[in-house]
Design a protein around this motif. Structure first.
Motif, PDB file in Angstrom:
ATOM      1  N   VAL A   1       0.892  -1.126  -0.179  1.00 13.92           N
ATOM      2  CA  VAL A   1      -0.013  -0.057   0.021  1.00 13.92           C
ATOM      3  C   VAL A   1       0.710   1.123  -0.173  1.00 13.92           C
ATOM      4  O   VAL A   1       0.575   2.194  -0.752  1.00 13.92           O
ATOM      5  N   ALA A   2       1.852   1.266   0.820  1.00 16.03           N
ATOM      6  CA  ALA A   2       2.636   2.489   0.744  1.00 16.03           C
ATOM      7  C   ALA A   2       3.673   2.550  -0.272  1.00 16.03           C
ATOM      8  O   ALA A   2       3.850   3.735  -0.808  1.00 16.03           O
ATOM      9  N   ALA A   3       4.060   1.473  -0.994  1.00 18.97           N
ATOM     10  CA  ALA A   3       4.720   1.353  -2.045  1.00 18.97           C
ATOM     11  C   ALA A   3       3.974   2.081  -3.299  1.00 18.97           C
ATOM     12  O   ALA A   3       4.425   2.842  -4.068  1.00 18.97           O
ATOM     13  N   LEU A   4       2.620   1.576  -3.331  1.00 25.56           N
ATOM     14  CA  LEU A   4       1.908   2.096  -4.230  1.00 25.56           C
ATOM     15  C   LEU A   4       1.377   3.626  -4.083  1.00 25.56           C
ATOM     16  O   LEU A   4       1.632   4.378  -5.070  1.00 25.56           O
ATOM     17  N   GLY A   5       1.261   3.949  -2.902  1.00 26.48           N
ATOM     18  CA  GLY A   5       0.795   5.347  -2.600  1.00 26.48           C
ATOM     19  C   GLY A   5       1.760   6.337  -2.670  1.00 26.48           C
ATOM     20  O   GLY A   5       1.663   7.357  -2.974  1.00 26.48           O
ATOM     21  N   GLN A   6       3.100   5.840  -2.626  1.00 24.85           N
ATOM     22  CA  GLN A   6       4.210   6.792  -2.786  1.00 24.85           C
ATOM     23  C   GLN A   6       4.481   7.203  -4.362  1.00 24.85           C
ATOM     24  O   GLN A   6       4.864   8.082  -4.665  1.00 24.85           O
ATOM     25  N   LYS A   7       3.889   6.311  -5.034  1.00 21.92           N
ATOM     26  CA  LYS A   7       3.941   6.674  -6.506  1.00 21.92           C
ATOM     27  C   LYS A   7       2.680   7.357  -7.352  1.00 21.92           C
ATOM     28  O   LYS A   7       2.666   7.860  -8.177  1.00 21.92           O
ATOM     29  N   LEU A   8       1.486   7.647  -6.124  1.00 22.68           N
ATOM     30  CA  LEU A   8       0.610   8.590  -6.565  1.00 22.68           C
ATOM     31  C   LEU A   8       0.829   9.831  -6.401  1.00 22.68           C
ATOM     32  O   LEU A   8       1.450  10.248  -5.674  1.00 22.68           O
ATOM     33  N   PRO A   9      -0.026  10.853  -6.981  1.00 22.16           N
ATOM     34  CA  PRO A   9       0.162  12.332  -6.897  1.00 22.16           C
ATOM     35  C   PRO A   9      -0.183  12.661  -5.265  1.00 22.16           C
ATOM     36  O   PRO A   9      -0.978  11.795  -4.782  1.00 22.16           O
ATOM     37  N   GLN A  10       0.675  13.454  -4.831  1.00 20.40           N
ATOM     38  CA  GLN A  10       0.745  13.779  -3.386  1.00 20.40           C
ATOM     39  C   GLN A  10      -0.406  15.111  -3.306  1.00 20.40           C
ATOM     40  O   GLN A  10      -0.595  15.296  -2.076  1.00 20.40           O
ATOM     41  N   TRP A  11      -0.681  15.823  -4.121  1.00 19.22           N
ATOM     42  CA  TRP A  11      -1.247  16.995  -4.157  1.00 19.22           C
ATOM     43  C   TRP A  11      -2.805  17.021  -3.282  1.00 19.22           C
ATOM     44  O   TRP A  11      -3.029  17.754  -2.657  1.00 19.22           O
ATOM     45  N   PRO A  12      -3.523  15.655  -3.662  1.00 15.86           N
ATOM     46  CA  PRO A  12      -4.735  15.680  -3.216  1.00 15.86           C
ATOM     47  C   PRO A  12      -4.532  15.872  -1.557  1.00 15.86           C
ATOM     48  O   PRO A  12      -5.625  16.196  -0.934  1.00 15.86           O
ATOM     49  N   HIS A  13      -3.567  15.092  -1.125  1.00 14.59           N
ATOM     50  CA  HIS A  13      -3.525  15.012   0.458  1.00 14.59           C
ATOM     51  C   HIS A  13      -3.367  16.446   0.992  1.00 14.59           C
ATOM     52  O   HIS A  13      -4.075  16.818   1.858  1.00 14.59           O
ATOM     53  N   ALA A  14      -2.626  17.342   0.511  1.00 11.13           N
ATOM     54  CA  ALA A  14      -2.664  18.770   0.879  1.00 11.13           C
ATOM     55  C   ALA A  14      -3.725  19.493   0.687  1.00 11.13           C
ATOM     56  O   ALA A  14      -4.160  20.189   1.855  1.00 11.13           O
ATOM     57  N   VAL A  15      -4.343  19.129  -0.257  1.00 13.89           N
ATOM     58  CA  VAL A  15      -5.273  20.221  -0.806  1.00 13.89           C
ATOM     59  C   VAL A  15      -6.713  19.726   0.510  1.00 13.89           C
ATOM     60  O   VAL A  15      -7.371  20.176   1.081  1.00 13.89           O
ATOM     61  N   THR A  16      -6.901  18.222   0.660  1.00 10.87           N
ATOM     62  CA  THR A  16      -7.843  17.746   1.640  1.00 10.87           C
ATOM     63  C   THR A  16      -7.732  18.171   2.874  1.00 10.87           C
ATOM     64  O   THR A  16      -8.562  18.506   3.763  1.00 10.87           O
ATOM     65  N   LEU A  17      -6.411  18.015   3.539  1.00 16.41           N
ATOM     66  CA  LEU A  17      -6.000  18.381   4.708  1.00 16.41           C
ATOM     67  C   LEU A  17      -6.235  19.777   5.090  1.00 16.41           C
ATOM     68  O   LEU A  17      -6.621  20.480   6.077  1.00 16.41           O
ATOM     69  N   THR A  18      -5.744  20.664   4.089  1.00 19.27           N
ATOM     70  CA  THR A  18      -6.106  22.236   4.236  1.00 19.27           C
ATOM     71  C   THR A  18      -7.399  22.739   4.136  1.00 19.27           C
ATOM     72  O   THR A  18      -7.912  23.384   4.963  1.00 19.27           O
ATOM     73  N   LEU A  19      -8.314  21.877   3.479  1.00 18.19           N
ATOM     74  CA  LEU A  19      -9.848  22.141   3.270  1.00 18.19           C
ATOM     75  C   LEU A  19     -10.303  21.881   4.798  1.00 18.19           C
ATOM     76  O   LEU A  19     -11.224  22.488   5.238  1.00 18.19           O
ATOM     77  N   GLY A  20      -9.870  20.646   5.452  1.00 16.16           N
ATOM     78  CA  GLY A  20     -10.377  20.389   6.559  1.00 16.16           C
ATOM     79  C   GLY A  20      -9.889  21.314   7.782  1.00 16.16           C
ATOM     80  O   GLY A  20     -10.661  21.679   8.583  1.00 16.16           O
ATOM     81  N   LEU A  21      -8.701  21.634   7.683  1.00 17.56           N
ATOM     82  CA  LEU A  21      -8.182  22.724   8.715  1.00 17.56           C
ATOM     83  C   LEU A  21      -9.010  23.985   8.671  1.00 17.56           C
ATOM     84  O   LEU A  21      -9.405  24.717   9.493  1.00 17.56           O
ATOM     85  N   ASN A  22      -9.150  24.435   7.229  1.00 16.13           N
ATOM     86  CA  ASN A  22      -9.784  25.725   7.133  1.00 16.13           C
ATOM     87  C   ASN A  22     -11.450  25.619   7.677  1.00 16.13           C
ATOM     88  O   ASN A  22     -12.128  26.515   8.137  1.00 16.13           O
ATOM     89  N   ALA A  23     -11.931  24.308   7.291  1.00 17.12           N
ATOM     90  CA  ALA A  23     -13.357  24.226   7.787  1.00 17.12           C
ATOM     91  C   ALA A  23     -13.453  24.205   9.163  1.00 17.12           C
ATOM     92  O   ALA A  23     -14.247  25.025   9.875  1.00 17.12           O
ATOM     93  N   ALA A  24     -12.278  23.533   9.942  1.00 20.48           N
ATOM     94  CA  ALA A  24     -12.495  23.696  11.638  1.00 20.48           C
ATOM     95  C   ALA A  24     -12.088  25.279  11.832  1.00 20.48           C
ATOM     96  O   ALA A  24     -12.641  25.485  12.893  1.00 20.48           O
ATOM     97  N   LEU A  25     -11.333  25.885  10.981  1.00 12.43           N
ATOM     98  CA  LEU A  25     -11.096  27.112  11.522  1.00 12.43           C
ATOM     99  C   LEU A  25     -12.479  28.022  11.416  1.00 12.43           C
ATOM    100  O   LEU A  25     -12.833  28.956  12.219  1.00 12.43           O
TER     101      LEU A  25
END
Length: 149
Positions: free
Chosen positions: A16-40
């Motif tokens: 799972v980690a080997a596959l996950g490292q090959k995928l684009p990482q930008w969706p993680h940052a977008v999702t996390l910041t959307l969640g943090l801004n919603a909490a804000l």
């Protein structure tokens, strides 16, 4: 009716980690910041400490998914950072189960850190500010409708 569900300690299979490292990482940052801004916006994050986060670079890494998210806080919002040009001021790394246990308040960051399930690197003072902010969050109680009543 209350649930006594606890999140078990687990580690996803290595592929799972080997596959996950090959995928684009930008969706993680977008999702996390959307969640943090919603909490804000919902007033869940203590505003008094937010100034200490200004222009700091943060990284959250999930070992067993191969996912990573970098972000900053600037101009009153959390913003994704897609190609960090420097090391983060504060970085967290753990397996998915540890993050889920933190979110569910099943475990606290100190316990996970001292049991070596949560790695925290970078600015110690900033780490304490973030930890205290997270401890101060009052998560809203979600009530599920009971069927048949």
């Amino acid at each position: 009716m209350t649930s006594n569900f606890t999140i078990p300690k687990f580690r996803l299979p290595g592929f799972v980690a080997a596959l996950g490292q090959k995928l684009p990482q930008w969706p993680h940052a977008v999702t996390l910041t959307l969640g943090l801004n919603a909490a804000l916006k919902m007033g869940l994050l203590p505003e008094g400490d937010l100034a200490a986060l200004d222009d700091k670079l943060f990284r959250v890494r999930v070992h067993d998914t191969g996912g990573e998210a970098s972000f900053t806080y600037r101009g009153g919002l959390f913003r994704p950072v897609f190609r960090p040009q420097r090391e983060p001021d504060l970085a967290f790394a753990a397996n998915l189960s540890a993050y889920l246990q933190l979110l569910a308040r099943q475990e606290d960051p100190d316990t996970l850190f001292f049991s070596r399930e949560l790695e925290i690197t970078g600015d110690t003072e900033l780490g304490l500010i973030v930890k205290n902010m997270l401890d101060a969050v009052e998560w809203p109680q979600l009530r599920l409708p009971l069927r048949g009543h």
